[in-house]
Each structure stands twice: as C-alpha cells, then as structure tokens.
Scaffold this active site. Sequence first.
Site, PDB file in Angstrom:
ATOM      1  N   THR A  38       0.876  -1.178   0.000  1.00 53.93           N
ATOM      2  CA  THR A  38       0.000   0.000   0.000  1.00 53.93           C
ATOM      3  C   THR A  38       0.909   1.223   0.000  1.00 53.93           C
ATOM      4  OG1 THR A  38      -0.227  -0.212   2.407  1.00 53.93           O
ATOM      5  CG2 THR A  38      -2.031  -1.070   1.046  1.00 53.93           C
ATOM      6  N   LYS A  64       3.483  -6.577   4.429  1.00 48.13           N
ATOM      7  CA  LYS A  64       3.304  -5.176   4.061  1.00 48.13           C
ATOM      8  C   LYS A  64       2.978  -4.390   5.307  1.00 48.13           C
ATOM      9  CE  LYS A  64      -0.106  -3.034   3.513  1.00 48.13           C
ATOM     10  NZ  LYS A  64      -0.440  -2.221   4.691  1.00 48.13           N
ATOM     11  N   THR A  88      -0.373  -2.345  12.526  1.00 46.57           N
ATOM     12  CA  THR A  88      -0.877  -2.365  11.155  1.00 46.57           C
ATOM     13  C   THR A  88       0.125  -3.071  10.263  1.00 46.57           C
ATOM     14  OG1 THR A  88      -1.956  -0.273  11.610  1.00 46.57           O
ATOM     15  CG2 THR A  88      -1.820  -0.939   9.312  1.00 46.57           C
TER      16      THR A  88
END
Length: 143
Positions: A38, A64, A88
Amino acid sequence: VIGQNLPIDKILAGIENGSKTLASDFPAWERAAKAFMTTDTFPKLRSRTFKLGDVEYRMAGMDKGAGMIHPDMGPASTSFTPKSLHATLLGCILTDAPVSPRSLQSALTYAVERSFNSISVDGDMSTNDTIIALANGAAAGKE
C-alpha cells in the site's frame, strides 16, 4: 490509502484475467508482493526451498505495512477478554509442505513471538494486524 474508494471494475477484471498470469517462480512472487503493498516503499518478501528426506518443498512469505509498529500478533483469543490492540501489519506465509493445522499454528506462533512481536518503534498499536500461514500439501510427502 485509508478512506479511498476501490476501483471495483478494475478489481473484477483483474480477478477474471488473473488465472492467465499465475505462476510459482520468483518473479511471480515479486509481482504478488508489489501488488500487496500500500504505502510501502519496497516489497517485503522471502522464498526458500528445502528438502526433508527425498522431497523438496517450497515456502514463501510476504509482508506489508509499517505505519504503527508495536505488534502483538498471535492466535485468536479463546476467552471473552479481547487481546490488546495490534500493529498495522499484514503477513502471508505459504508452503506446499504437508503440515497439520495444529503444527502449523504452533510453528507460526513460535516464529511470530520471536520476530514480529519483538519489534517496537513507537508503541502504537491498531486492530488491523494479520498474519496467516497456509500449507496445501501439494508437494506430497508425510505430514
């Protein structure tokens, strides 16, 4: 990026055409890792082959994310007390080795405690971290 609408027409077309470009070589894994990104600045992936007895197996992983780094990944809680918040990060580990679900979860938990969960940059956690390990047994051999 958070809050952006996804281009569903492009996604559906990509799913439909995706089977034409499937492969299992390193360039295919690199393309998958780049698609997985991302806001990352480079793909994070690793792949290896290993032998057990006379059978060769493959293992590949990609990750990621690095927005908030203070992971607490692990198996889902079996009690009604929620686990603390997570970082995250998204991770995916795949192998063609025949591994039982219980053994795979045990190995994943062991590895995550000694890798992802030992990282802390700013102490911020979120609810979006996920790491999965999948073993399809396609290379045959004993479980």
